[in-house]
Design a protein around this motif. Structure first.
Motif, short mmCIF file in Angstrom:
data_model
loop_
_atom_site.label_atom_id
_atom_site.label_comp_id
_atom_site.label_asym_id
_atom_site.label_seq_id
_atom_site.Cartn_x
_atom_site.Cartn_y
_atom_site.Cartn_z
N LEU A 872 0.84 -1.18 0.00
CA LEU A 872 0.00 0.00 0.00
C LEU A 872 0.88 1.23 0.00
CD1 LEU A 872 -2.92 -0.72 2.47
CD2 LEU A 872 -2.99 -0.64 -0.01
N GLY A 873 0.42 2.25 -0.66
CA GLY A 873 1.20 3.47 -0.67
C GLY A 873 0.57 4.51 -1.56
N ASP A 874 1.10 5.71 -1.47
CA ASP A 874 0.60 6.77 -2.32
C ASP A 874 1.08 6.57 -3.75
OD1 ASP A 874 -0.50 7.94 -0.06
OD2 ASP A 874 1.34 9.04 0.38
N GLU A 875 0.47 7.28 -4.66
CA GLU A 875 0.90 7.22 -6.06
C GLU A 875 2.35 7.66 -6.15
OE1 GLU A 875 -0.45 9.03 -10.40
OE2 GLU A 875 -1.08 10.01 -8.53
N SER A 876 3.10 6.99 -6.99
CA SER A 876 4.50 7.33 -7.18
C SER A 876 4.78 7.57 -8.66
CB SER A 876 5.42 6.24 -6.64
OG SER A 876 5.23 5.04 -7.34
N LEU A 877 5.88 8.20 -8.94
CA LEU A 877 6.25 8.52 -10.32
C LEU A 877 7.77 8.45 -10.44
CD1 LEU A 877 5.24 9.62 -13.12
CD2 LEU A 877 5.72 11.92 -12.23
N ARG A 878 8.23 7.81 -11.52
CA ARG A 878 9.67 7.77 -11.78
C ARG A 878 10.04 9.00 -12.59
NH1 ARG A 878 13.66 4.51 -11.09
NH2 ARG A 878 12.26 2.87 -10.33
N ILE A 879 10.98 9.77 -12.09
CA ILE A 879 11.42 10.98 -12.76
C ILE A 879 12.90 10.87 -13.12
CG2 ILE A 879 9.73 12.44 -11.58
CD1 ILE A 879 12.12 13.47 -9.85
N VAL A 880 13.30 11.65 -14.12
CA VAL A 880 14.72 11.73 -14.50
C VAL A 880 15.10 13.20 -14.51
CG1 VAL A 880 16.46 11.15 -16.21
CG2 VAL A 880 14.44 9.69 -15.96
N PRO A 881 15.87 13.67 -13.54
CA PRO A 881 16.32 15.06 -13.56
C PRO A 881 17.24 15.32 -14.76
CG PRO A 881 16.62 14.08 -11.38
CD PRO A 881 16.32 12.96 -12.32
N LEU A 882 16.89 16.33 -15.55
CA LEU A 882 17.68 16.73 -16.71
C LEU A 882 18.10 18.19 -16.55
CD1 LEU A 882 15.48 15.13 -19.52
CD2 LEU A 882 17.51 14.16 -18.43
N HIS A 883 19.03 18.63 -17.35
CA HIS A 883 19.58 19.99 -17.21
C HIS A 883 19.33 20.76 -18.50
CE1 HIS A 883 21.62 18.84 -13.46
NE2 HIS A 883 21.74 17.68 -14.05
N ARG A 884 18.61 21.88 -18.37
CA ARG A 884 18.21 22.68 -19.52
C ARG A 884 19.26 23.75 -19.82
NH1 ARG A 884 15.48 23.06 -24.09
NH2 ARG A 884 13.65 22.03 -23.15
N TYR A 885 19.81 23.68 -21.03
CA TYR A 885 20.66 24.75 -21.56
C TYR A 885 20.03 25.14 -22.90
CZ TYR A 885 23.85 23.25 -17.90
OH TYR A 885 24.39 22.91 -16.68
N ASP A 886 20.73 24.98 -24.02
CA ASP A 886 20.09 25.19 -25.32
C ASP A 886 19.11 24.08 -25.63
OD1 ASP A 886 22.39 23.54 -25.33
OD2 ASP A 886 22.45 23.61 -27.51
N THR A 887 19.39 22.89 -25.08
CA THR A 887 18.48 21.76 -25.12
C THR A 887 18.60 21.07 -23.76
OG1 THR A 887 17.86 19.75 -26.35
CG2 THR A 887 20.22 20.22 -26.12
N VAL A 888 18.01 19.89 -23.61
CA VAL A 888 18.11 19.23 -22.31
C VAL A 888 19.20 18.16 -22.36
CG1 VAL A 888 15.79 19.67 -21.49
CG2 VAL A 888 16.19 17.71 -22.95
N TYR A 889 19.98 18.14 -21.29
CA TYR A 889 21.12 17.23 -21.21
C TYR A 889 20.96 16.30 -20.01
CZ TYR A 889 23.42 20.26 -24.60
OH TYR A 889 23.74 20.98 -25.73
N LEU A 890 21.61 15.16 -20.14
CA LEU A 890 21.56 14.18 -19.06
C LEU A 890 22.47 14.59 -17.92
CD1 LEU A 890 20.32 11.47 -18.28
CD2 LEU A 890 22.21 10.33 -19.44
N ASP A 891 23.54 15.30 -18.21
CA ASP A 891 24.51 15.67 -17.18
C ASP A 891 24.54 17.18 -17.02
OD1 ASP A 891 25.63 15.59 -19.90
OD2 ASP A 891 27.42 16.40 -18.93
N ALA A 892 24.99 17.62 -15.85
CA ALA A 892 24.98 19.05 -15.52
C ALA A 892 25.97 19.84 -16.38
CB ALA A 892 25.31 19.24 -14.04
N LYS A 893 26.97 19.18 -16.96
CA LYS A 893 27.95 19.89 -17.78
C LYS A 893 27.54 19.99 -19.24
CE LYS A 893 31.87 18.73 -14.81
NZ LYS A 893 33.22 18.10 -14.71
#
Length: 984
Positions: A872-893
């Motif tokens: 039992l539990g509340d609704e959950s969601l899998r997220i992927v933090p991305l980094h927005r520059y000119d486009t979105v990147y997987l890494d902060a650099k």
């Protein structure tokens, strides 16, 4: 567009079947449906799958075949023939307009020989099979009321091979008639001829049990998956129309080769000659059998081939894991079980057990003289793609399978041993004897593998109404299933465990349940689930064994000697500043300090406070390493991206696990003593279960007594560390919230959202007036006192405290009743009632594993209806933090783009990198905001939406490392993980 031609009938044998034109044009598979190129007739596919079922059962142990004989009430040979023939008939429903209209070119061929009407219904062909088969079997002698009832159940079992059964007795399938019925009957006759059953009477059984249903349904789906992998080869072979038995023999050879390819070989005992526990675990340094292991070996060493329930209630350090593994060896040999699955509470504990089980298996298969054999081991949980050792095993296995094998032809089933590796005559490294076949790594197939370790959730999906749950049950049938840490689950999940135990018992499996201690009511419920009358338990620690068919169990006290620890107990103010100051003071005296708190937010706050107090003496153990003049600090919880969480888990064990530690740095493997002289671990509940680490002194938030003592079990755990504990030679447990009546702390620190307040109040009371706790002597006494179902009154409380406790008790009892009801309604039913219950639509595949551990993240907000998954539990969601520059990147650099809408479906390397950055959240306002403005993630062909690993993941675009969603700011911090900040 030219329709395919009817296969030529060829020269006929004297008694050969004269095929109709219709049976030769009905199609089952097409490489390009619209073009009609490369196709397979229905009869061919039916016999292909029947051959696969036969090949699978050839490699099953004799006990599996005996179970099928009991299902059909016949001798083993006849039962196997019926089983394979009925599995073959799974796609009989494709011989209907509902399916045949789906490929235009192939359909035109059918129109020439069978009546046709405009057809738009999309009735699943499995459902059509379920409706057609009973009537067709009646024409072959299944005419009695009992035979028809059995036929209907069998039709459901084979017809649900696409995931779900259907109880409709009528289907919208216009265009059928006598001509269609004739060709359907012809197909049935040809299949029965192939298996030598054309003149056989129906099986002499009056009913079809739930376990028989699971065995046939699971086998049928497995055989269909294997048979559907056969490559289409131009024009169909005319042989099955003339001589289906001869075609079956040919396809049996191909089925065996395909099983060889995917790694399914003969199921046989891991240890043909059972050795003593000391001999079995000789690979462990200084191993000597503990009393638990010796007693369990003695109780199981009886002349019986019946499965057993084993219930182990023993403290940490008694060797429960080795006892369970040895019990598996004994039960596998005696009862003919075909493998092992070890189920644990969390992904972290599953990861840790994977290495232990891998080592155990490697040593067992090489113990007989280094034979060139391997076993398949799968890791089953949502984060398995991130577990390095398992992924390396998958890669190594794939490379070995790709190497050309110039040795002798494939051996027969009788000649095979455990997974031969090609081109290898002798193994020199135990690690090489364990493989992980990619075919079984898919989540629906994983429990088919002979050996597995993972979360309990993967096992519990077998008793939930999800697609192909019967495949999971079939995989666990006639097997040893170990459920560790059974005290760790709430009442709802415990109901599912009870249902699982009932099904495993019906499926001829043995079950090993392990716990540090259990409330007496929980123990009784588990024994009742196995079908035995609970006995009066002997003194703790205890061992209980119940053989299948016994009316009562055998229970014994586990004798000593054992390690006894007297913990010094100290109360502590629960404020974050106090915890941080105490941790710094204790670490400055030398030694390692563990701080275990109840929420992620609280762990983050303690870390920040400790870092500020230490100033220049602070040393991050995530970004750096040991420093002789500084105090190392390490934070470990579940709200990190998956790769960082695994790294932090590994570092926790590197510094506080058994020494010397082996780890990888800059691509090189190092082995050295890594235990720091001064160290602070700050963690949440993820550190309290099964992680084998050793702390010199501990600070813990108040928790239910069993969990609190589970945490304390990490104090002075490894004897090798004696003499290097700084000022902490006496194991000491500081409990935040123990000094005063904890109602204010439950409110202020949100503990009441994590644990039932009644259990916290009663745990607090049980420890009042104590300066010490003796482990294990006090363990069972304290647990039974706190979990007494009668909720006795507590003396010495004020009137206000008594009212608070009574209210909390009522809430707990109400919650338990609700969870018992909800859990009872969530599973598929009992083996003897399953087939009588109304069929419910599938709930999909809930991801119930506790990959996050902060239920208080949304404390005080309105919760949605609970998810009826494995927990039992509340609704959950899998997220992927991305980094927005000119486009979105997987890494902060900004070095690698995330390809949210453009990722190719076959780009598994990048998909795994993206998944490695994911984490699961359950904060309601954040989930609502993301769902209200979903990111376009591609389509069914490209992008995250198309990739199996990422289709449920939601991008979280960060600018300068943060994002504002509604009134909540989310920030990804390298040290703290994902941080929530509520803005007013």
């Amino acid at each position: 567009m030219t329709p395919p031609t009817v296969p030529p009938s060829g020269p006929q044998q004297p008694n050969a079947h004269q095929p109709s034109a219709a049976v030769q044009v009905l199609w089952a598979k097409s490489g390009q449906k619209s073009e009609g190129e490369g196709w397979l007739p229905v009869l061919h596919h039916l016999l292909d799958v029947g051959a696969c079922a036969q090949a699978i059962l050839e490699r099953e142990p004799p006990s599996t075949r005996a179970l099928l004989a009991a299902d059909f009430g016949t001798d083993t040979d006849t039962a196997l023939r019926w089983t394979c023939a009925l599995s073959a008939l799974h796609d009989l429903g494709k011989a209907s307009p509902a399916f045949q209209h789906k490929a235009e070119g192939l359909a035109r061929q059918v129109w020439q020989v069978l009546p046709w009407q405009d057809h738009s219904a999309a009735t699943p062909h499995g459902t059509v099979t379920q409706v057609l088969l009973p009537g067709l079997l009646a024409e072959h002698g299944w005419t009695s009321a009992a035979s028809q009832r059995v036929a209907a159940r069998i039709a459901q079992a084979i017809g649900c091979h696409h995931g779900q059964r259907d109880t409709r007795d009528r289907v919208p399938d216009r265009g059928t008639g006598e001509e269609w019925k004739a060709v359907q009957n012809e197909l049935l006759t040809l299949v029965l001829q192939a298996f030598g059953l054309q003149d056989a009477p129906p099986p002499p059984i009056q009913s079809w049990s739930g376990e028989a249903f699971m065995r046939l349904a699971g086998l049928t789906s497995f055989a269909d998956w294997v048979g559907s992998s056969f490559v289409l080869e131009g024009e169909p072979d005319p042989l099955p129309f003339r001589d289906p038995a001869a075609y079956l023999e040919q396809k049996l050879i191909q089925a065996r080769a395909e099983l060889d390819r995917i790694g399914w070989t003969v199921r046989q005992p891991l240890a043909p000659e059972l050795r003593t526990p000391d001999e079995t675990f000789a690979y462990l340094p200084s191993f000597a059998a503990r009393p638990l292991q010796t007693l369990l070996a003695e109780l199981l060493n009886v002349p019986s081939d019946r499965p057993a329930l084993v219930l182990v209630e023993a403290p940490m350090g008694e060797g429960k894991t080795e006892a369970a593994l040895y019990a598996h060896l004994q039960l596998q040999r005696a009862a003919g079980h075909r493998g092992l699955y070890v189920a644990l509470p969390t992904q972290a504990t599953g990861n840790a057990m994977y290495g232990r089980l891998r080592t155990f298996l490697g040593h067992q298969v090489t113990a007989g003289g280094g034979e060139a054999v391997t076993v398949d081991l799968q890791l089953l949980h949502g984060g398995a793609a991130m577990q390095g050792t398992y992924q390396a095993d998958l890669e190594r296995t794939a490379q070995a399978a790709a190497r050309p094998n110039t040795q002798a032809p494939a051996r027969s089933a009788e000649e095979q041993r455990l997974f031969p590796l090609p081109n290898e005559q002798k193994l020199t490294d135990e690690a090489e004897s364990v493989r992980a076949a990619e075919w079984f790594s898919h989540r629906k197939r994983a429990l088919l593998s002979e050996y597995g370790v993972g979360t309990v959730d993967q096992a519990l999906l077998g008793v939930l109404n999800v697609n192909h749950q019967f495949v999971r049950l079939w995989g666990m049938g006639n097997r040893v299933v170990v459920l560790d840490e059974v005290h760790a689950y709430d009442t709802y999940t415990t109901q599912l465990i009870h249902a699982l135990c009932r099904w495993l018992r019906a499926l001829n499996s043995s079950v090993v349940l392990m716990s540090a201690t259990l409330p007496d009511q929980t123990r009784r419920d588990l024994l009742n689930a196995w079908g035995v009358t609970p006995d009066a338990p002997p003194c703790y620690p205890r061992l209980t064994v119940a053989r299948l068919g016994d009316a009562a169990p055998i229970s014994r006290h586990i004798p000593g000697p054992r390690r006894n620890v007297k913990l010094r107990l100290r109360p502590l103010d629960p404020e974050v500043a106090t915890l941080a100051a105490q941790a710094v003071t204790l670490a400055a005296q030398g030694g390692t300090v563990a701080v275990i708190v109840n929420t992620v937010q609280r762990a983050q706050q303690v870390f920040v406070a400790v870092r500020k107090l230490l100033g220049d003496r602070f040393q991050s153990m995530y970004q750096g390493s040991r420093h002789p003049e500084r105090i190392g600090v390490h934070l470990y919880h579940a709200r990190y991206p998956a790769d960082e969480r695994l790294d932090r888990e590994e570092r926790t064990l590197r510094y506080l696990g058994k020494q010397p530690a082996t780890y990888t740095r800059k691509g090189a493997v190092h082995t050295e003593d890594m235990r720091p002289e001064r160290f602070i671990l700050i963690a949440t509940q993820v550190a309290e279960q099964s992680l084998d680490f050793d702390a010199d002194v501990m600070i813990s938030d108040l928790a239910p007594i069993d969990l609190l003592l589970q945490r304390a079990g990490r104090l002075h755990r490894h004897a090798a560390n004696e003499g290097r504990r700084g000022a902490h030679c006496i194991p000491t447990l500081y409990v935040a919230g123990l000094a005063d009546w904890p109602k204010a702390a439950l409110d202020a620190h949100k503990w009441k959202y994590i644990y039932a307040p009644a259990l916290l109040y009663r745990s607090w009371y049980a420890l009042q007036g104590r300066d010490t706790v003796a482990l294990p002597d006090d363990l069972d006494l304290l647990v039974q006192r706190v979990y007494d179902p009668l909720c006795p009154a507590l003396e010495g409380l004020t009137d206000d405290q008594e009212r608070t406790l009574r209210c909390a008790d009522r809430e707990l009892n109400s919650l338990r009743r609700t969870h018992i009801t909800t859990g009872g309604q969530a599973h598929i039913g009992e083996p003897d009632t399953f087939l009588e219950l109304p069929v419910q639509p599938s709930r999909g595949e809930p991801e119930g594993e506790p990959v996050q551990d902060d239920p208080a993240a949304t404390a005080g907000e309105e919760a949605d209806e609970p998810r009826l998954g494995t927990r039992l539990g509340d609704e959950s969601l899998r997220i992927v933090p991305l980094h927005r520059y000119d486009t979105v990147y997987l890494d902060a650099k900004g070095r690698e783009t995330a390809q949210v809408a453009t990722l190719r479906r076959d780009n598994w390397d990048l998909a795994r990198k993206i998944y490695a950055r994911s984490l699961q959240i359950s904060r309601h306002d954040v989930i609502a905001a993301l769902k209200a403005n979903p990111t376009v993630r591609g389509n069914e062909h490209r992008g995250w939406a198309a990739h199996p690993l990422l289709r449920d993941a939601e991008p979280l675009e960060l600018v300068n490392g943060e994002i504002l969603l509604g009134k909540t700011r989310l920030r990804l911090d390298l040290e703290l993980g994902l941080v929530y900040e509520r803005l007013e």
